[in-house]
Design a protein around this motif. Structure first.
Motif, PDB file in Angstrom:
ATOM      1  N   GLN A  98      10.349   6.278 -80.476  1.00 28.74           N
ATOM      2  CA  GLN A  98      10.111   7.035 -79.245  1.00 28.74           C
ATOM      3  C   GLN A  98       9.997   6.074 -78.063  1.00 28.74           C
ATOM      4  OE1 GLN A  98       9.840  10.361 -78.546  1.00 28.74           O
ATOM      5  NE2 GLN A  98      10.279  10.920 -80.657  1.00 28.74           N
ATOM      6  N   THR A  99      10.444   6.503 -76.905  1.00 24.15           N
ATOM      7  CA  THR A  99      10.262   5.726 -75.684  1.00 24.15           C
ATOM      8  C   THR A  99       9.104   6.316 -74.897  1.00 24.15           C
ATOM      9  OG1 THR A  99      12.598   5.138 -75.572  1.00 24.15           O
ATOM     10  CG2 THR A  99      11.334   4.942 -73.529  1.00 24.15           C
ATOM     11  N   LEU A 100       8.195   5.454 -74.478  1.00 26.84           N
ATOM     12  CA  LEU A 100       7.061   5.861 -73.650  1.00 26.84           C
ATOM     13  C   LEU A 100       7.282   5.342 -72.240  1.00 26.84           C
ATOM     14  CD1 LEU A 100       4.064   5.033 -76.006  1.00 26.84           C
ATOM     15  CD2 LEU A 100       5.223   7.230 -75.712  1.00 26.84           C
ATOM     16  N   TRP A 101       6.930   6.162 -71.254  1.00 27.99           N
ATOM     17  CA  TRP A 101       7.049   5.782 -69.855  1.00 27.99           C
ATOM     18  C   TRP A 101       5.652   5.741 -69.257  1.00 27.99           C
ATOM     19  CZ3 TRP A 101      10.212   9.280 -72.288  1.00 27.99           C
ATOM     20  CH2 TRP A 101      11.559   8.935 -72.372  1.00 27.99           C
ATOM     21  N   LEU A 102       5.306   4.625 -68.637  1.00 28.72           N
ATOM     22  CA  LEU A 102       4.003   4.468 -68.000  1.00 28.72           C
ATOM     23  C   LEU A 102       4.130   4.810 -66.518  1.00 28.72           C
ATOM     24  CD1 LEU A 102       1.025   3.587 -68.235  1.00 28.72           C
ATOM     25  CD2 LEU A 102       1.795   1.265 -67.694  1.00 28.72           C
ATOM     26  N   TYR A 103       3.343   5.786 -66.092  1.00 31.19           N
ATOM     27  CA  TYR A 103       3.306   6.208 -64.697  1.00 31.19           C
ATOM     28  C   TYR A 103       1.937   5.886 -64.114  1.00 31.19           C
ATOM     29  CZ  TYR A 103       7.705   8.758 -64.819  1.00 31.19           C
ATOM     30  OH  TYR A 103       9.031   9.080 -64.888  1.00 31.19           O
ATOM     31  N   ALA A 104       1.906   5.631 -62.808  1.00 36.80           N
ATOM     32  CA  ALA A 104       0.641   5.343 -62.130  1.00 36.80           C
ATOM     33  C   ALA A 104       0.659   5.934 -60.732  1.00 36.80           C
ATOM     34  CB  ALA A 104       0.413   3.833 -62.051  1.00 36.80           C
ATOM     35  N   LYS A 105      -0.521   6.141 -60.204  1.00 41.00           N
ATOM     36  CA  LYS A 105      -0.681   6.436 -58.783  1.00 41.00           C
ATOM     37  C   LYS A 105      -1.990   5.817 -58.346  1.00 41.00           C
ATOM     38  CE  LYS A 105      -2.659  11.112 -58.970  1.00 41.00           C
ATOM     39  NZ  LYS A 105      -2.467  12.491 -58.489  1.00 41.00           N
ATOM     40  N   GLY A 106      -2.107   5.623 -57.051  1.00 39.78           N
ATOM     41  CA  GLY A 106      -3.276   4.933 -56.519  1.00 39.78           C
ATOM     42  C   GLY A 106      -4.554   5.734 -56.667  1.00 39.78           C
ATOM     43  N   ASN A 107      -5.652   5.029 -56.733  1.00 40.20           N
ATOM     44  CA  ASN A 107      -6.966   5.641 -56.786  1.00 40.20           C
ATOM     45  C   ASN A 107      -7.409   6.084 -55.387  1.00 40.20           C
ATOM     46  OD1 ASN A 107      -9.470   6.218 -58.278  1.00 40.20           O
ATOM     47  ND2 ASN A 107     -10.340   4.640 -56.982  1.00 40.20           N
ATOM     48  N   ASN A 108      -6.882   5.417 -54.362  1.00 41.53           N
ATOM     49  CA  ASN A 108      -7.173   5.757 -52.968  1.00 41.53           C
ATOM     50  C   ASN A 108      -5.892   6.304 -52.350  1.00 41.53           C
ATOM     51  OD1 ASN A 108      -7.437   5.700 -50.133  1.00 41.53           O
ATOM     52  ND2 ASN A 108      -8.917   4.021 -50.234  1.00 41.53           N
ATOM     53  N   PRO A 109      -5.875   7.576 -51.906  1.00 40.68           N
ATOM     54  CA  PRO A 109      -4.635   8.181 -51.426  1.00 40.68           C
ATOM     55  C   PRO A 109      -4.078   7.569 -50.146  1.00 40.68           C
ATOM     56  CG  PRO A 109      -6.480   9.686 -51.165  1.00 40.68           C
ATOM     57  CD  PRO A 109      -6.992   8.505 -51.918  1.00 40.68           C
ATOM     58  N   LYS A 110      -4.744   6.587 -49.572  1.00 42.69           N
ATOM     59  CA  LYS A 110      -4.253   5.943 -48.343  1.00 42.69           C
ATOM     60  C   LYS A 110      -3.632   4.573 -48.603  1.00 42.69           C
ATOM     61  CE  LYS A 110      -7.686   8.235 -45.492  1.00 42.69           C
ATOM     62  NZ  LYS A 110      -8.812   8.073 -44.589  1.00 42.69           N
ATOM     63  N   LEU A 111      -3.700   4.074 -49.849  1.00 41.99           N
ATOM     64  CA  LEU A 111      -3.309   2.694 -50.102  1.00 41.99           C
ATOM     65  C   LEU A 111      -2.227   2.580 -51.174  1.00 41.99           C
ATOM     66  CD1 LEU A 111      -6.865   1.033 -50.171  1.00 41.99           C
ATOM     67  CD2 LEU A 111      -5.244   1.080 -48.260  1.00 41.99           C
ATOM     68  N   ASP A 112      -0.962   2.386 -50.751  1.00 43.64           N
ATOM     69  CA  ASP A 112       0.091   2.019 -51.696  1.00 43.64           C
ATOM     70  C   ASP A 112      -0.192   0.601 -52.168  1.00 43.64           C
ATOM     71  OD1 ASP A 112       1.340   4.427 -51.128  1.00 43.64           O
ATOM     72  OD2 ASP A 112       2.812   3.548 -49.784  1.00 43.64           O
ATOM     73  N   CYS A 113       0.337   0.228 -53.332  1.00 42.11           N
ATOM     74  CA  CYS A 113       0.107  -1.129 -53.816  1.00 42.11           C
ATOM     75  C   CYS A 113       1.221  -1.549 -54.763  1.00 42.11           C
ATOM     76  CB  CYS A 113      -1.246  -1.243 -54.522  1.00 42.11           C
ATOM     77  SG  CYS A 113      -1.391  -0.291 -56.054  1.00 42.11           S
ATOM     78  N   TYR A 114       1.160  -2.794 -55.173  1.00 41.70           N
ATOM     79  CA  TYR A 114       2.019  -3.361 -56.211  1.00 41.70           C
ATOM     80  C   TYR A 114       1.093  -3.898 -57.292  1.00 41.70           C
ATOM     81  CZ  TYR A 114       5.916  -3.140 -52.935  1.00 41.70           C
ATOM     82  OH  TYR A 114       6.880  -2.694 -52.071  1.00 41.70           O
ATOM     83  N   VAL A 115       1.586  -3.886 -58.534  1.00 41.09           N
ATOM     84  CA  VAL A 115       0.748  -4.343 -59.651  1.00 41.09           C
ATOM     85  C   VAL A 115       1.546  -5.226 -60.612  1.00 41.09           C
ATOM     86  CG1 VAL A 115      -0.796  -2.338 -59.558  1.00 41.09           C
ATOM     87  CG2 VAL A 115       1.211  -2.279 -61.052  1.00 41.09           C
ATOM     88  N   ASP A 116       0.837  -6.123 -61.283  1.00 40.66           N
ATOM     89  CA  ASP A 116       1.337  -6.894 -62.415  1.00 40.66           C
ATOM     90  C   ASP A 116       0.433  -6.594 -63.590  1.00 40.66           C
ATOM     91  OD1 ASP A 116       3.474  -8.311 -61.261  1.00 40.66           O
ATOM     92  OD2 ASP A 116       2.166  -9.924 -60.579  1.00 40.66           O
ATOM     93  N   GLY A 117       1.017  -6.539 -64.784  1.00 44.44           N
ATOM     94  CA  GLY A 117       0.184  -6.299 -65.948  1.00 44.44           C
ATOM     95  C   GLY A 117       1.027  -6.220 -67.210  1.00 44.44           C
ATOM     96  N   THR A 118       0.434  -5.670 -68.263  1.00 43.04           N
ATOM     97  CA  THR A 118       1.085  -5.580 -69.561  1.00 43.04           C
ATOM     98  C   THR A 118       0.962  -4.156 -70.084  1.00 43.04           C
ATOM     99  OG1 THR A 118       0.453  -7.860 -70.033  1.00 43.04           O
ATOM    100  CG2 THR A 118       1.108  -6.505 -71.909  1.00 43.04           C
ATOM    101  N   PHE A 119       2.088  -3.649 -70.635  1.00 46.60           N
ATOM    102  CA  PHE A 119       2.130  -2.334 -71.261  1.00 46.60           C
ATOM    103  C   PHE A 119       2.656  -2.526 -72.675  1.00 46.60           C
ATOM    104  CE2 PHE A 119       4.821   1.658 -71.822  1.00 46.60           C
ATOM    105  CZ  PHE A 119       3.758   2.432 -72.247  1.00 46.60           C
TER     106      PHE A 119
END
Length: 104
Positions: free
Chosen positions: A80-101
């Motif tokens: 199966q393929t899993l897709w990781l989705y995210a959205k910000g915790n603060n609705p006024k702040l877009d961001c970029y992230v680095d990490g591991t899935f």
């Protein structure tokens, strides 16, 4: 770096499962502001598996900690393929992230 919209779900990663498992893990190592500068004051994201949340429930996560996401039965199997989705915790702040899935 993956872009995360502050108000809308954004796909930030995907992975194909090589084993049948109940969980997938995610850790966000670094968060950046919309200018791609390290933002130590950005600490939380809301994540889920699947565009419509059908692969897991939503979870609020904190930068620097590993979290397990419970995979719904339909998507636990090897291949199966899993897709990781995210959205910000603060609705006024877009961001970029680095990490591991890890889908396995």
């Amino acid at each position: 770096q993956a872009f995360v919209d502050s108000n809308d779900w954004t796909q930030i990663s995907s992975a194909k499962k090589s084993a049948t498992t109940d969980t997938a893990s995610v850790i966000i190592d670094t968060m950046y502001n919309s200018d791609k500068e390290v933002a130590d004051n950005y600490t939380k994201l809301i994540v889920r598996l699947g565009e419509t949340g059908k692969q897991s429930a939503e979870k609020t996560i904190t930068k620097g900690k590993t979290y397990d996401l419970n995979i719904t039965d339909k998507y636990k199997a090897k291949g199966q393929t899993l897709w990781l989705y995210a959205k910000g915790n603060n609705p006024k702040l877009d961001c970029y992230v680095d990490g591991t899935f890890n889908a396995n």
